[in-house]
Design an enzyme around this catalytic site. Sequence first.
Site, PDB file in Angstrom:
ATOM      1  N   CYS A 120      -7.579  21.834 -13.229  1.00 46.72           N
ATOM      2  CA  CYS A 120      -8.674  21.190 -13.965  1.00 46.72           C
ATOM      3  C   CYS A 120      -8.444  21.270 -15.479  1.00 46.72           C
ATOM      4  O   CYS A 120      -8.267  22.362 -16.018  1.00 46.72           O
ATOM      5  CB  CYS A 120     -10.006  21.848 -13.600  1.00 46.72           C
ATOM      6  SG  CYS A 120     -11.428  21.157 -14.486  1.00 46.72           S
TER       7      CYS A 120
ATOM      8  N   CYS B 251     -16.220  14.526 -15.628  1.00 52.67           N
ATOM      9  CA  CYS B 251     -14.897  14.364 -15.012  1.00 52.67           C
ATOM     10  C   CYS B 251     -14.230  13.052 -15.431  1.00 52.67           C
ATOM     11  O   CYS B 251     -12.996  12.967 -15.468  1.00 52.67           O
ATOM     12  CB  CYS B 251     -15.016  14.405 -13.488  1.00 52.67           C
ATOM     13  SG  CYS B 251     -15.358  16.049 -12.826  1.00 52.67           S
TER      14      CYS B 251
ATOM     15  N   ASP C 109     -24.061  34.183  -2.685  1.00 51.33           N
ATOM     16  CA  ASP C 109     -23.179  33.631  -1.666  1.00 51.33           C
ATOM     17  C   ASP C 109     -23.397  34.250  -0.285  1.00 51.33           C
ATOM     18  O   ASP C 109     -22.486  34.281   0.532  1.00 51.33           O
ATOM     19  CB  ASP C 109     -21.717  33.824  -2.100  1.00 51.33           C
ATOM     20  CG  ASP C 109     -20.756  32.937  -1.310  1.00 51.33           C
ATOM     21  OD1 ASP C 109     -21.182  31.892  -0.815  1.00 51.33           O
ATOM     22  OD2 ASP C 109     -19.581  33.315  -1.187  1.00 51.33           O
TER      23      ASP C 109
ATOM     24  N   CYS D  79      -6.739  23.028  -6.716  1.00 48.94           N
ATOM     25  CA  CYS D  79      -7.648  22.044  -7.302  1.00 48.94           C
ATOM     26  C   CYS D  79      -8.429  22.627  -8.470  1.00 48.94           C
ATOM     27  O   CYS D  79      -8.812  21.907  -9.395  1.00 48.94           O
ATOM     28  CB  CYS D  79      -8.591  21.466  -6.241  1.00 48.94           C
ATOM     29  SG  CYS D  79      -9.755  22.660  -5.529  1.00 48.94           S
TER      30      CYS D  79
END
Length: 382
Positions: free
Chosen positions: A250, A190, A136, A246
């Site tokens: 899940c 999904c 990252d 969010c």
Amino acid sequence: MPDDKLRLTKSLEKMAREQGFAAFGIAPAALAPVTAKRLQDWLAGGQHGDMIWMESRADERASPQTLWPEARSVIMLGMSYAPARDPFALEKLPDRGRISVYAQGKDYHDVVKKALKRTARWLVENAGCQVKVFVDTAPVMEKPLAEAAGLGWQGKHTNLVSRDHGSWLFLGAIYTSLELEPSTGGRDRCGSCSACQDICPTNAFPEPYRLDAKACISYLTIESRGPIPAQYRKAMGNHIYGCDDCLAVCPWNKFAQAAAANKAFLPRAELAAPALADLLAMDDAGFRQIFSGSPIKRSGRNRMVRNCLIAAGNSDDVSLVPSIITLLDDEDSAVRGSAIWALSQLDTARFDQEKQLRLSAEQDPDVIMEWQGTEASAPAAR
């Protein structure tokens, strides 16, 4: 795959798991062209906000071999930080600040990078290849690479989703000059689920699989400088650093095991449910002490206090008013402006008094606009 490379790959995976990685896969060093196009479309739409570094090295980000021509394979690794506690637990405690799960323990950059280096060193010693490691901090598209390596798929919230670890994986990459057999890529699972889209407090998803960072609470509280746009302040609630909504909603998280075995990611007591009153009183030295060893330290005291003032304005807690008034004199204009807004939400009479005392002496245009309540309007968040 020849037997020697198969044995090497299996031994490498074993080594990686011994270093704490819960997911392992190999991606080709050339990403599909569609990945570069999606990145360019996203940048062209200006949805990266102030994250200018996304533009400046977009070509390197789009292809591992542009960043490092010697790369032949990318070893993608995932370290679980699945929480043992409900990330929504503080939602109804407005006097407490909500810090994203990933930032409540040690800085993941340090933890993951050390494990990556140990794994990469083993590979060099056993295969005589060249390597580069990334966590990252470079133009690397970790999520598409992780999907290509079979660690999971990019969900509608744009983060990686794993069948085994839900939405709770830190990703790291080892670029290598060694040509290894790629893993089978991930497949989108999904389906028709829209939970992550529906829960977003600021409507940051213009469509599934596409994030408008400028509207995302994580971006607003971590990356964005200056005042928080007025249309997002109420929607932020008591989020003061990042937002897990969010991710936490899940359905695939039900398969994730809490990452308690990795003590580095256990929440520190002072970061699990911090009191807004304490955080509003922080000076720079106090900030550095509280957030030592945390990724939050990178954001600086001013940005954190700004975020806490927005949370204070949403708290209905008038006991915070004295602390807010003190911050009306802060050296940082974004802090002063946020204090004005917080005061206007909690005590309108005191707001009017302070405005009479302070407005004429204020020089910063953004702060003046806060006193006048004239910030440009925009569509309200949900």
